[in-house]
Design a protein around this motif. Structure first.
Motif, PDB file in Angstrom:
ATOM      1  N   ALA B 149      87.060  46.110  14.375  1.00 38.25           N
ATOM      2  CA  ALA B 149      86.996  46.310  12.934  1.00 38.25           C
ATOM      3  C   ALA B 149      85.767  45.604  12.362  1.00 38.25           C
ATOM      4  N   ALA B 150      85.490  44.378  12.826  1.00 41.29           N
ATOM      5  CA  ALA B 150      84.346  43.628  12.303  1.00 41.29           C
ATOM      6  C   ALA B 150      83.028  44.296  12.709  1.00 41.29           C
ATOM      7  N   ARG B 153      82.481  47.367  10.700  1.00 41.96           N
ATOM      8  CA  ARG B 153      82.095  47.143   9.306  1.00 41.96           C
ATOM      9  C   ARG B 153      80.592  46.905   9.198  1.00 41.96           C
ATOM     10  N   ARG B 186      79.193  40.725   2.157  1.00 37.56           N
ATOM     11  CA  ARG B 186      79.709  41.987   1.621  1.00 37.56           C
ATOM     12  C   ARG B 186      80.851  42.550   2.447  1.00 37.56           C
ATOM     13  N   SER B 188      82.930  40.712   4.581  1.00 36.86           N
ATOM     14  CA  SER B 188      83.893  39.685   5.020  1.00 36.86           C
ATOM     15  C   SER B 188      83.825  39.433   6.518  1.00 36.86           C
ATOM     16  N   ALA B 189      82.651  39.265   7.040  1.00 35.53           N
ATOM     17  CA  ALA B 189      82.511  38.872   8.446  1.00 35.53           C
ATOM     18  C   ALA B 189      81.684  37.590   8.471  1.00 35.53           C
TER      19      ALA B 189
END
Lengths: 233, 233
Positions: B149-150, B153, B186, B188-189
């Motif tokens: 997911a990261a 993104r 932007r 959230s990583a």
């Protein structure tokens, strides 16, 4: 000596042992007290001991391979932690830190723990059920992540469509109303998922169909929903 | 009668039983043959039996609450399936279907299975280790989903920045080069994740830094990477 006063009487999984058996086990353990926030198990360590939490409480932090913390749990007095490594000899999956001051932990070596839980059918069944619960919880989390991902893709796609038409009052209009099947095709979800998620958003007052347009009534709220989920990774 | 010729000799977890014990267990089982694609266990069923796969092979399909199929596995002759429900009495987490024609399955009732695996320390340890492996596999999948997911993104954010400047030749230029920390904030990583992913993309020839610009050398390939991951949900 700690070992004289300390006892394993409050450890739930040991409740079927009689007093003599519990005393013998007490003597097999290595005992230590910890201050709040003091590390009990480093997830990189080579130990395979099980930790019985006798007094106080501990925090369990799971780590990804890259070292990121991915989940948190607490174990109160009466519980235990560390059975995976003790049973299969594999690496630690979590770090354990004392939550409370004066947390008292009894460490039992992996071989002794294996003998304990495999030589008594009722203990074996308790541990097996605990492992089953861990499997079911993890499976549920995988399903949640998958479902969350699909829901989130619908939210993100609506945001993408609405962004060019965002108004100062926090609303945005998409004209014409997007077709469920089109959204589904673009985000690799099923039409049913798109219909369900848009139904939920309508019910929650986030979106509203007006004539041939879809009104995003709360652009920022939809944006926040997407951002929140993105916090997962 | 099937039960006369059939035996549990090839079931791996039962290999430490002696011939008499295995024969007794053989008689406790209910035996049935299945055609390819015939259902052996419906995940909605109320049975809690364990299934030993004696001949042929089976397909195991896990289901989400909404009924979507979420994972697949195969169990060859010699294996077994259905231990979670047999041990904890909880609902079935999967459906089981015969993969091969003439697949022979021996069904053992949950109570008999529990007695079998809790009364023999070596069997108890084998089952516990199997459950530990399931926990570890599921945990790894959760980490994969989170990491994926990261990474995804980062890919999606680069696409978003590049899309307005996409050229007919399939490239796109982002000027100035985006700052890792800005992207990280932007989506959230962490900045480390952004740096790692952009390093991988550079190594794979998908992006390239040229002076004060970042060139997306293969816009469609980056787009495909994002779409592929979206297929997860």
């Amino acid at each position: 000596m700690e070992t004289v006063s300390a006892s394993l009487d409050r450890i739930a999984i040991l409740r079927t042992l009689d007093a003599d058996e519990r005393l013998a086990l007490t003597r097999q353990c290595r005992w230590r007290r910890f201050r709040a926030d003091e590390q009990i198990i480093d997830h990189l360590s080579d130990t395979r001991d099980v930790c019985f939490v006798v007094e106080g409480a501990v925090r369990v932090v799971s780590h990804s391979v890259s070292g990121r913390e991915i989940s948190f749990d607490e174990v109160e007095a009466g519980g235990f932690i560390g059975e995976l490594a003790a049973i299969d000899g594999g690496p630690r999956s979590a770090s354990v830190v004392a939550r409370d001051d004066n947390t008292l932990v009894a460490f039992l070596a992996p071989r002794a723990f294996q003998e304990l839980v495999t030589n008594r059918p009722e203990l074996a069944l308790m541990l097996m059920r605990r492992l089953c619960a861990m499997v079911r919880q993890a499976t549920e989390r995988i399903m949640d992540l998958s479902t969350l991902a699909a829901n989130n893709r619908v939210h993100a796609e609506l945001l993408r469509l609405a962004r060019p038409n965002r108004k100062p009052d926090g609303t945005a209009v998409i004209t014409p109303v997007p077709v469920h099947g089109d959204i589904a095709a673009r985000i690799s979800a099923t039409r049913e998922t798109v219909a369900r998620v848009m139904g939920e958003l309508t019910r929650d007052g986030v979106i509203e169909k007006r004539g041939s347009s879809l009104v995003i009534r709360a652009f920022d709220r939809l944006d926040e929903m997407v951002q929140e989920v993105r916090g997962v990774g």
